[in-house]
Design a protein around this motif. Sequence first.
Motif, PDB file in Angstrom:
ATOM      1  N   GLY A 183       0.837  -1.285  -0.055  1.00 51.69           N
ATOM      2  CA  GLY A 183      -0.018  -0.153   0.058  1.00 51.69           C
ATOM      3  C   GLY A 183       0.824   1.305   0.049  1.00 51.69           C
ATOM      4  N   ALA A 184       1.114   1.814   1.137  1.00 52.60           N
ATOM      5  CA  ALA A 184       1.923   3.026   1.193  1.00 52.60           C
ATOM      6  C   ALA A 184       2.837   3.127   2.591  1.00 52.60           C
ATOM      7  N   ALA A 185       3.726   3.766   2.320  1.00 49.82           N
ATOM      8  CA  ALA A 185       4.826   4.083   3.342  1.00 49.82           C
ATOM      9  C   ALA A 185       4.621   5.555   3.525  1.00 49.82           C
ATOM     10  N   ARG A 193      11.598  -3.674  -1.739  1.00 50.37           N
ATOM     11  CA  ARG A 193      12.013  -3.648  -3.054  1.00 50.37           C
ATOM     12  C   ARG A 193      13.434  -4.531  -3.153  1.00 50.37           C
ATOM     13  N   ARG A 248       6.632   2.578 -13.783  1.00 48.43           N
ATOM     14  CA  ARG A 248       5.880   3.593 -13.440  1.00 48.43           C
ATOM     15  C   ARG A 248       4.902   4.219 -14.676  1.00 48.43           C
ATOM     16  N   ARG A 265      12.567   3.100 -13.748  1.00 50.99           N
ATOM     17  CA  ARG A 265      13.490   4.082 -12.489  1.00 50.99           C
ATOM     18  C   ARG A 265      14.212   3.028 -12.184  1.00 50.99           C
ATOM     19  N   TYR A 278      19.269   6.817  -3.249  1.00 51.88           N
ATOM     20  CA  TYR A 278      18.388   5.902  -2.106  1.00 51.88           C
ATOM     21  C   TYR A 278      19.260   4.687  -1.815  1.00 51.88           C
ATOM     22  N   ASP A 323      11.673   9.147  -9.278  1.00 47.13           N
ATOM     23  CA  ASP A 323      10.536   9.168  -8.204  1.00 47.13           C
ATOM     24  C   ASP A 323       9.804  10.497  -8.463  1.00 47.13           C
ATOM     25  N   GLU A 363       2.734  -1.659  -6.124  1.00 46.89           N
ATOM     26  CA  GLU A 363       2.244  -0.424  -5.301  1.00 46.89           C
ATOM     27  C   GLU A 363       1.651   0.824  -6.103  1.00 46.89           C
ATOM     28  N   PRO A 364       0.906   1.713  -5.505  1.00 49.95           N
ATOM     29  CA  PRO A 364       0.347   2.676  -6.075  1.00 49.95           C
ATOM     30  C   PRO A 364       1.592   3.724  -6.011  1.00 49.95           C
ATOM     31  N   VAL A 365       1.928   4.441  -6.830  1.00 46.16           N
ATOM     32  CA  VAL A 365       2.823   5.762  -6.701  1.00 46.16           C
ATOM     33  C   VAL A 365       2.724   6.497  -5.602  1.00 46.16           C
ATOM     34  N   HIS A 366       1.435   6.547  -5.127  1.00 47.06           N
ATOM     35  CA  HIS A 366       1.279   7.591  -4.138  1.00 47.06           C
ATOM     36  C   HIS A 366       1.807   6.925  -2.645  1.00 47.06           C
TER      37      HIS A 366
HETATM   38  N1  GGG Z   1       3.400   3.129  -2.287  1.00 43.22           N
HETATM   39  C1  GGG Z   1       4.416   4.173  -2.666  1.00 43.22           C
HETATM   40  C2  GGG Z   1       5.034   4.848  -1.319  1.00 43.22           C
HETATM   41  O1  GGG Z   1       4.433   4.421  -0.121  1.00 43.22           O
HETATM   42  N2  GGG Z   1       5.384   6.037  -1.410  1.00 43.22           N
HETATM   43  C3  GGG Z   1       6.120   6.736  -0.591  1.00 43.22           C
HETATM   44  C4  GGG Z   1       7.509   7.190  -0.969  1.00 43.22           C
HETATM   45  O2  GGG Z   1       8.131   7.982  -0.046  1.00 43.22           O
HETATM   46  N3  GGG Z   1       8.122   6.449  -1.762  1.00 43.22           N
HETATM   47  C5  GGG Z   1       9.378   6.624  -2.170  1.00 43.22           C
HETATM   48  C6  GGG Z   1       9.839   5.754  -3.365  1.00 43.22           C
HETATM   49  O3  GGG Z   1       9.045   5.319  -4.076  1.00 43.22           O
HETATM   50  O4  GGG Z   1      10.907   5.392  -3.540  1.00 43.22           O
END
Ligand code: GGG
Length: 322
Positions: free
Chosen positions: A68-70, A82, A92, A113, A120, A219, A248-251
Amino acid sequence: MTHEIAVIPGDGIGSEVIPAAIEVLEALEVDFEFTEAEAGDHLLEAGREPLPEATEALAAEADATLFGAAGETAADVIIPLRAAVDSFVNVRPARTYPGVDAVKSETDLVFLRENTEGVYAGHEDDLSENLSTLTRVVTDEAAERLAEYACEYAPEGFTIAHKANVMRKTDGRFRDAVARVAEENDVETDEVLIDALAMHLVLRPEEYDVIVTPNLAGDVLSDLAAGLVGGLGLLPSANVGPERALFEPVHGSAPDIAGEGIANPSATILSAAMLLDYLAEPEAAERVRTAVEATLEAGPRTPDLGGEGTTEDVTRAILSRL
Ligand code: GGG
């Protein structure tokens, strides 16, 4: 055949959009076994590791992972996840949809990407009270892996984005390695400086198609592209490795709307469609994409797209159009 899927909702709206995507996957004639695991800020706040070993191990063993999301713990959660699937490329796509207001209606892009290094790579230090440093890592190996994938993904050619006029050694290495592999594979490339590309995308996105980028640039530029097509609620992604992948969604976790039930589930459901493609279920993937597209066109829509629908309303509508 049963596909074993690790499900990691993560933080904020992750725990609202992931159940929507699971409902859609469960409505298909495809066999899944879903195993849910925890990760994220809420664990750290409870005095636990943001990414428990069991969660990492689950992603490393599942056929595919839906994340989902971080939130604030993104560096502790999504980057190791990852790595757990050995993902060397984050795919993406960013495109417009009929019925959705877009700043640039001609946008149809895919960012490939680099997904393991650059800034990172995690080499960040406080050297003194007032000095922090970050080491940027670029290897031939990572750039070549990415380039091999890009050649298969876009045999008709792609654009290499870099900033090698300033970061001569790191982005110079990235550009040269990607271009070398493309040449070996008879794939045409052109190249563009990242800052110029940002402007070109705002003015003339239709001039670009597949863009291969270093990690941070991918990103940032994919968020820019989200702005062109109607917002982050529309961008799915795939983190692809040689044997596994994570979708995962990009958001991110969107703390401003988390808990309100109004998050747009489209990006996550489109990520689930990418998961279906990856698992060699192309017909199911197409059904999902068609249902999402029809719902984006006819509604209901969530507030990020100017509508008044809830996550639940949009999910029900997508399910009814499957
Ligand atoms: N679902 C993507 C997410 O959680 N994005 C938050 C974020 O900060 N992502 C950094 C990245 O995609 O490297």
